[in-house]
Design an enzyme around this catalytic site. Structure first.
Site, mmCIF file in Angstrom:
data_model
loop_
_atom_site.group_PDB
_atom_site.id
_atom_site.type_symbol
_atom_site.label_atom_id
_atom_site.label_comp_id
_atom_site.label_asym_id
_atom_site.label_seq_id
_atom_site.Cartn_x
_atom_site.Cartn_y
_atom_site.Cartn_z
ATOM 1 C CE LYS A 72 -4.195 -1.878 2.006
ATOM 2 N NZ LYS A 72 -5.352 -1.651 2.868
ATOM 3 C CG ASP A 108 -8.306 0.566 2.770
ATOM 4 O OD1 ASP A 108 -9.092 -0.266 2.303
ATOM 5 O OD2 ASP A 108 -7.055 0.442 2.742
ATOM 6 N N GLY A 134 -2.787 1.055 16.297
ATOM 7 C CA GLY A 134 -2.089 0.203 15.326
ATOM 8 C C GLY A 134 -2.238 0.733 13.907
ATOM 9 C CG ASN A 156 -2.683 1.931 21.856
ATOM 10 O OD1 ASN A 156 -3.555 1.108 21.539
ATOM 11 N ND2 ASN A 156 -1.383 1.677 21.739
ATOM 12 C CB THR A 205 -8.004 -2.680 19.940
ATOM 13 O OG1 THR A 205 -9.225 -3.352 20.340
ATOM 14 C CG2 THR A 205 -7.954 -1.287 20.528
ATOM 15 N N GLY A 256 -17.114 -3.688 10.684
ATOM 16 C CA GLY A 256 -16.017 -3.514 9.744
ATOM 17 C C GLY A 256 -16.323 -4.075 8.366
HETATM 18 P P1 ATR Z 1 -2.573 -3.456 13.310
HETATM 19 O O1 ATR Z 1 -1.376 -2.630 13.005
HETATM 20 O O2 ATR Z 1 -2.841 -4.525 12.322
HETATM 21 O O3 ATR Z 1 -3.780 -2.615 13.637
HETATM 22 P P2 ATR Z 1 -1.495 -3.886 15.858
HETATM 23 O O4 ATR Z 1 -0.435 -2.922 15.539
HETATM 24 O O5 ATR Z 1 -1.136 -5.175 16.488
HETATM 25 O O6 ATR Z 1 -2.286 -4.293 14.599
HETATM 26 O O7 ATR Z 1 -2.604 -3.112 16.711
HETATM 27 C C1 ATR Z 1 -3.441 -3.739 17.567
HETATM 28 C C2 ATR Z 1 -4.041 -2.708 18.493
HETATM 29 O O8 ATR Z 1 -4.865 -3.397 19.451
HETATM 30 C C3 ATR Z 1 -3.015 -1.940 19.301
HETATM 31 O O9 ATR Z 1 -3.488 -0.637 19.489
HETATM 32 C C4 ATR Z 1 -2.968 -2.728 20.595
HETATM 33 O O10 ATR Z 1 -2.552 -1.989 21.721
HETATM 34 P P3 ATR Z 1 -0.959 -1.888 22.079
HETATM 35 O O11 ATR Z 1 -0.409 -0.874 21.143
HETATM 36 O O12 ATR Z 1 -0.923 -1.457 23.480
HETATM 37 O O13 ATR Z 1 -0.407 -3.262 21.851
HETATM 38 C C5 ATR Z 1 -4.422 -3.065 20.758
HETATM 39 N N1 ATR Z 1 -4.627 -4.210 21.654
HETATM 40 C C6 ATR Z 1 -4.401 -5.509 21.375
HETATM 41 N N2 ATR Z 1 -4.731 -6.280 22.436
HETATM 42 C C7 ATR Z 1 -5.190 -5.427 23.406
HETATM 43 C C8 ATR Z 1 -5.706 -5.596 24.727
HETATM 44 N N3 ATR Z 1 -5.816 -6.802 25.276
HETATM 45 N N4 ATR Z 1 -6.071 -4.492 25.420
HETATM 46 C C9 ATR Z 1 -5.964 -3.259 24.877
HETATM 47 N N5 ATR Z 1 -5.504 -3.037 23.622
HETATM 48 C C10 ATR Z 1 -5.118 -4.098 22.901
#
Ligand code: ATR
Length: 290
Positions: A72, A108, A134, A156, A205, A256
């Site tokens: 992308k 998107d 993320g 976050n 998330t 989504g």
């Molecule tokens: P992507 O880039 O594909 O969106 P990612 O970077 O893994 O995936 O993002 C996942 C998001 O979900 C992040 O914001 C993550 O928070 P952290 O940055 O603190 O890791 C959030 N996330 C995943 N599991 C979580 C949980 N149990 N509680 C709160 N936030 C969570």
């Protein structure tokens, strides 16, 4: 199923992997509904091959392409033009054939906005809360800030990531828009409830994603009393725990999957702009339900 003939047009998807994509289903449904003679083909492009793929598609007269991970941002170097929204986001997911080569767009995000408009969700002067920092959170923050939201909070678990998103997006925004993106640790959401009476939420998330279907990133019912509308970017399951919490508190919510459908609709409309093809909300609903 349509039959190809001498007039069949081709669109497709480039990415790697592409095997699990829902895009052919979306575009075949739209093409059938609108009576367009089109085939939509997923192309798995090997690492480092995006330049050749774009050139080859141009040489073959392919009408349009979708672009998925990991290309992308890499694809941008091989375009003749880029739409300002895609440029601000730094990611392109749709290529439209022009005389000199392909022009890049980000449906998107335009699709998310289009879906919001069809659902009657207005951002003007409103407060938006993005849960997560993320890959999806950053373009969503950029979109909301450029489409009229007054304040965009990024909450976050890892605060540093929320800060990084806020910094990047605030820098990318026109100075006249000010510092609209406000980072906040997820655990401090109660402070947000003191500050803001109502907000629109985009759940970015991975919490609630199959098989973890019984969790939501915030479970506190007090939070949901402030949510007038929301989107969950997760679409497996179709109704997440987060969506149930929003609904139970009286908010409007969509999945989504609707975002995914509308990114396809926006791409299709761009590819067939000259033919004047538009997909109405009613038509989108029919495709969504099927
Ligand atoms: P992507 O880039 O594909 O969106 P990612 O970077 O893994 O995936 O993002 C996942 C998001 O979900 C992040 O914001 C993550 O928070 P952290 O940055 O603190 O890791 C959030 N996330 C995943 N599991 C979580 C949980 N149990 N509680 C709160 N936030 C969570």
């Amino acid at each position: 199923m349509n039959h190809t003939d001498g007039n069949t047009m081709t669109c497709g998807l480039i990415g790697n992997p592409v095997r699990h994509t829902l895009s052919p289903l979306i575009h075949n449904s739209i093409a059938e509904m609108k009576g367009v003679n089109l085939v939509y083909v997923p192309f798995e492009v090997p690492k480092g091959g995006v330049k050749n793929a774009v050139r080859g598609a141009n040489a073959l007269g392919i009408k349009g392409l979708n672009v998925t991970v990991p290309y992308k941002s890499d694809v941008i170097d091989h375009l003749v033009e880029i739409d300002p929204l895609a440029e601000g986001i730094g990611a392109v997911n749709t290529l439209v054939r022009t005389e000199g080569g392909f022009k890049g767009y980000n449906t998107d995000m335009s699709g998310l906005y289009h879906a919001m408009q069809d659902e009657g969700i207005v951002l003007d002067g409103e407060c938006v809360v993005i849960l997560g920092a993320g890959g999806v959170a950053r373009p969503v923050a950029y979109l909301c800030a450029t489409k009229g939201a007054d304040r965009v909070y990024v909450l976050n678990r890892t605060y540093e990531k929320a800060e990084a998103v806020a910094k990047e997006v605030n820098n990318a925004l026109d100075e006249s828009l000010g510092e609209k993106i406000i980072p906040m640790p997820l655990d401090d959401y109660k402070e947000l409830l003191d500050r803001e009476k109502r907000f629109f939420v985009v759940q970015c998330t991975s919490v609630g994603l199959f098989p973890d279907v019984n969790s939501a990133v915030i479970e506190d019912e007090k939070f949901y009393k402030h949510v007038y509308a929301a989107i969950d970017v997760v679409y497996k399951p179709l109704e997440t725990k987060f969506m149930k919490l929003v609904k139970n508190a009286g908010g409007k919510v969509f999945s989504g999957l609707k975002m995914l459908l509308y990114q396809g609709i926006d791409a299709f409309e761009l590819w067939f702009e000259n033919e004047g093809i538009k997909i109405s909300k009613e038509e989108a609903d029919i495709i969504y339900k099927s």
